[in-house]
Design a protein around this motif. Sequence first.
Motif, PDB file in Angstrom:
ATOM      1  N   UNK B  61       0.862  -1.191   0.000  1.00 48.86           N
ATOM      2  CA  UNK B  61       0.000   0.000   0.000  1.00 48.86           C
ATOM      3  C   UNK B  61       0.896   1.238   0.000  1.00 48.86           C
ATOM      4  N   UNK B  62       0.547   2.197  -0.834  1.00 47.93           N
ATOM      5  CA  UNK B  62       1.334   3.436  -0.910  1.00 47.93           C
ATOM      6  C   UNK B  62       0.394   4.628  -0.777  1.00 47.93           C
ATOM      7  N   UNK B  63       0.833   5.583   0.042  1.00 48.92           N
ATOM      8  CA  UNK B  63       0.008   6.774   0.284  1.00 48.92           C
ATOM      9  C   UNK B  63       0.825   8.025  -0.027  1.00 48.92           C
ATOM     10  N   UNK B  64       0.196   9.177   0.111  1.00 46.19           N
ATOM     11  CA  UNK B  64       0.838  10.440  -0.288  1.00 46.19           C
ATOM     12  C   UNK B  64       2.228  10.579   0.330  1.00 46.19           C
ATOM     13  N   UNK B 103      -4.969   6.169  -1.757  1.00 47.09           N
ATOM     14  CA  UNK B 103      -3.904   5.169  -1.632  1.00 47.09           C
ATOM     15  C   UNK B 103      -3.979   4.216  -2.813  1.00 47.09           C
ATOM     16  N   UNK B 104      -2.824   3.669  -3.187  1.00 44.69           N
ATOM     17  CA  UNK B 104      -2.793   2.643  -4.230  1.00 44.69           C
ATOM     18  C   UNK B 104      -2.353   1.336  -3.578  1.00 44.69           C
ATOM     19  N   UNK B 105      -3.095   0.262  -3.880  1.00 44.52           N
ATOM     20  CA  UNK B 105      -2.823  -1.045  -3.286  1.00 44.52           C
ATOM     21  C   UNK B 105      -2.516  -2.023  -4.415  1.00 44.52           C
ATOM     22  N   UNK B 106      -1.493  -2.840  -4.225  1.00 46.26           N
ATOM     23  CA  UNK B 106      -1.124  -3.782  -5.288  1.00 46.26           C
ATOM     24  C   UNK B 106      -1.153  -5.217  -4.773  1.00 46.26           C
ATOM     25  N   UNK B 253       0.895   7.374 -10.423  1.00 42.70           N
ATOM     26  CA  UNK B 253       1.094   6.497  -9.265  1.00 42.70           C
ATOM     27  C   UNK B 253       1.448   5.078  -9.703  1.00 42.70           C
ATOM     28  N   UNK B 254       0.804   4.578 -10.754  1.00 48.52           N
ATOM     29  CA  UNK B 254       1.141   3.239 -11.247  1.00 48.52           C
ATOM     30  C   UNK B 254       2.606   3.219 -11.694  1.00 48.52           C
TER      31      UNK B 254
END
Lengths: 277, 781
Positions: B61-64, B103-106, B253-254
């Motif tokens: 998970x990545x946030x600002x 947030x982006x979750x992979x 973001x990707x």
Amino acid sequence: MKPVAFELCISADIASAAGILSQNDGDTKIIAGGQSLGPMLNLRLARPDRLVDVAQTPALRKITQTQAFVAFGAATRHAEIEDGKTPDPSCGMMPYVASGIAYRAIRNKGTLGGSLCHADPAADWVTAMTALNATLIITSVGKDTRKTPMVEFMQGAYRTTLEPGEILTSVLVPKYSDKTVWGYYKICRKVGEFADAIVAWVADPTKQYSRIVLGAGSGAPLVLNHLAKELAQTGNIPTLDIIKAELKLHSPDLDQVKNHLFAIALQRCVKGALANE
Amino acid sequence: MSTGIGARVQRKEDRRLLHGQAKFVGDLKFPKLWEAAYVRSPIAHGRIRSVQKPSAYSSQVFIADDLHDVLPIRAESSLPGYKPSDFHSLARDKVRYVGECIAICIAPTRAEAEDIAEQVILDIDPLPAVIDALKAREPQSELLHEDWGDNLFVETSFEGDIETAKRDATVVIEREYKTARQCMNPMEGKGTLSYWDERSNQLVVYTSTQVPHLIRTGISEFLQMDQGQVRVIAPDVGGGFGYKCVLQPEELTVSWVAKKTGRPIRWTEDRREHLVAGANTRQHHYKITAYADNNGKLLGLDADITVDVGAYSVWPFTACLEAAQAGGNLPGPYDIKGYRCNTYSVATNKPSFTPYRGVARPGVCFAMELTIDAIARAVGREPADVRKENLIAGSLMPYTTVTGKFYDSGDYPDSVVQAEKAVNLKGFRIRQAKARKEGRSLGIGFSTFTEQSAHGTKVFAAWGLPLVPGYEQAMVKLTPSGSVEVRSGNHSFGQGLETTIAQMASEWLTVDIKSINVVMGDTGMTPYSTGAYASRGMVMAGGAVSKAAEALSGRIKIHAAHLLQCEPTDIQLKNARAYNGHASVSFSSIAKAWYLRPDQLPDDVDTAGLEVTEGYKPDIDTGVFTYATHAAIVEVDKDTGKVDVQDYVVFEDCGKRVNPLILEGQTYGGAAQGIGTALFEEALYDANGQPLTSTLADYILPGPAELPHFRLSHKETLSPYTRHGIKGVGEGAAIAPGGAILNAINDALQPQKIEINELPATPHKILSALLAGAEAEREIT
């Protein structure tokens, strides 16, 4: 837009489906055509632990008849009814209704029983089956099979009398005589979309039967007995004012536009029925 | 048969598209590929207190806070008073619309990524949502960007002479018009896939875009990378309409996560994300006062235009493109002397405004066309006649409008004449009168517009944009087999450019388009292009290919002349052969000589070769204008409010038609989208800024059964300023339907004195107006 993980059980017969449903570990849901449940799973609005797929269960695909009824297996698909692959007790009404459900791709998968159990007020079968006075056969583990008339089955928007563990197995539709008059009219913004107003009328003089049903309201279909009786007696299309007054009695909260749409749909339904007579 | 300019040939790309063999971002397969899901803001406006990653998945998970080396997307503009916004690709401090990425979750699959996304805990202090752009202009409104002091990205004003019109007018029409917020709904949603390629030392970004070179520039700018380290490839793209012509935060973001993790990462937009976070276009409000004389001659127009821009400014087209286009194009095809216009680009808690097919003009055309009909009704004349008398006559061409638009050619009133003939206006009025006696409500409506296409450097520079398109380049090559390869940095996303630019090459080289391979959309293989938008593809990329192909034909002739022992000027090209009289040599022999057997060529051979890159710019920089008139006949069901479009006619003049078949397809598609705008589509919000139309059961698009049988006709007035006289046409048909259909509805409902001035004209709106009218009548009597 992907569902939460679930276990998929494909049931071979009603008993095994009912058995899985009666287990107490977690939430189990029946899936038939999946045309309503599918999107709800994908939107994660429905999050069952387990799905019992009954789309191919032979007992639910069977259609039998007696002198008085045709019993449709709950997993009978809309397209099968539309295409005349099933016996028609309704003098043409059921194929007509089926042909107007959503789009062909949905009709290829969606089922009669699934639609009734989902109980979307704007769906076609809940209104049509109320108008045709269908009876539902419901079964479960450890209880007697019960019968319930469609008018009592749907309790409100997405609410039915179906108890946890119960399966709708078949839908009994009375056979109507060739003297039967029926109409079905729906107002939609777009072909295939859910309706803004639906009105069905079925009248069979040999049974002294006349029923008007309004669908696509806020809850279960609305049965207008008084108007239906008058209509059967006089054959006169009721005026807008009469219909609106009747609607006010039953659904005082209807807004002006919806009230008008129902009244118009009712008039057009009856006009169409009488024109086809 | 020639496959050059004007040939009605089928599209090259359809073989793979129709056989399921196309490759979209979602079709790509890479080893170790993971999928991304976003945590998006559940509220329209709020202050972020904390974003908590699930501890079990903190590396996924990545946030600002993780993206400290990523710059916010910031589109500058040189327009005076313009306030740029910082659009963080993952929200920082505040969220400003439902659907904003937090947030982006992979994870290996999208479902697993969504599972993780559900476990991210958000703590957001809600703030009052700013939903109504008019209220957002009021001083006491809640602010989106506090440091601005108001909610205005920019305010512009055009102060022409309106006083003369005011003094001379005998008819004054005041109206308010509204257009709904819409989603563009390309069949393929947005999708983007990035990976780090060690061998080329490059970030490779596959993305569903109309503008691969711009995205490369954007990614390198905001990820702070050298452009040489970024390669962007747009594979097959399933429709764009403008939605895919801006840099999207997900592309950043990707890419960042792919670079960080060393793993290919893909995000595929789903329809719900599109309908929520992509509800970003068309919403305008107009307050118009029109001054006319007793004949309906328009003397002046005074307008206030408010554009509901949403939360941030998109890059690179900024938050002011829409209003700039609206203010500049409102007078449209009309001969108006007096014009005054204020525009307001207002920030609201909705997704950021993105230019959609027609950019502003569907709104201005709707407002203008309804005003013309309102004037006609006020002076008691046939609207088509009033329209013809107000349009710029052919005898006035070339013509510079009050806002400085330069129209090079055409006969605008004639387009109304042609549309009138096609629908048989006189015959219709007789039918209409008869129908009225039977209680039926038929109506007819016209709508005329100009479509500014291939905007040049000066136009964009005047809007103060950060990037300005100028020329366009293309490469055309004769391969060693004698076939042709075309490379363009523009892109084909369903509009047929892959075929039509092959036709441009075919025109000069006489090679069948089957033997012309077109490479587009890959920044690693094509010359820089600002991309496919603003109806510039055919004029600009087509022009560049034409110019390069012409140059290549000259080079082919040089070698052919040597092989045929004559002068290059003696050579004629035909069917992929070079002729000198009856003697001829095939292109493959010429190519073979150049590439493989240079011993057959003279010692002083021209070494420029059989590969040409040329740049092209039209002779004028201000864009070229297509124009058209649409006419619609509708029947309104007064009992349900439903509108049935019974006939729909388009008469269009887009200069030279490169492929009439493709043009017709473009026109059908555009008009269908316009009918969506006119009758069906609206992205609705509640008072808290929650979207109410987040599935296709709520956001209604027209389907085949809702569309009429379109009848098209054309004429070709060539532009004197572009190669082959071509004018852009891709957006046009989406512009006029709102005006034509609403004018038809209002014509039908004239006996009831009902005017609908709002898009879309839903059955509910029409029926409500009819019932209210009937009630008022009952009260009077």
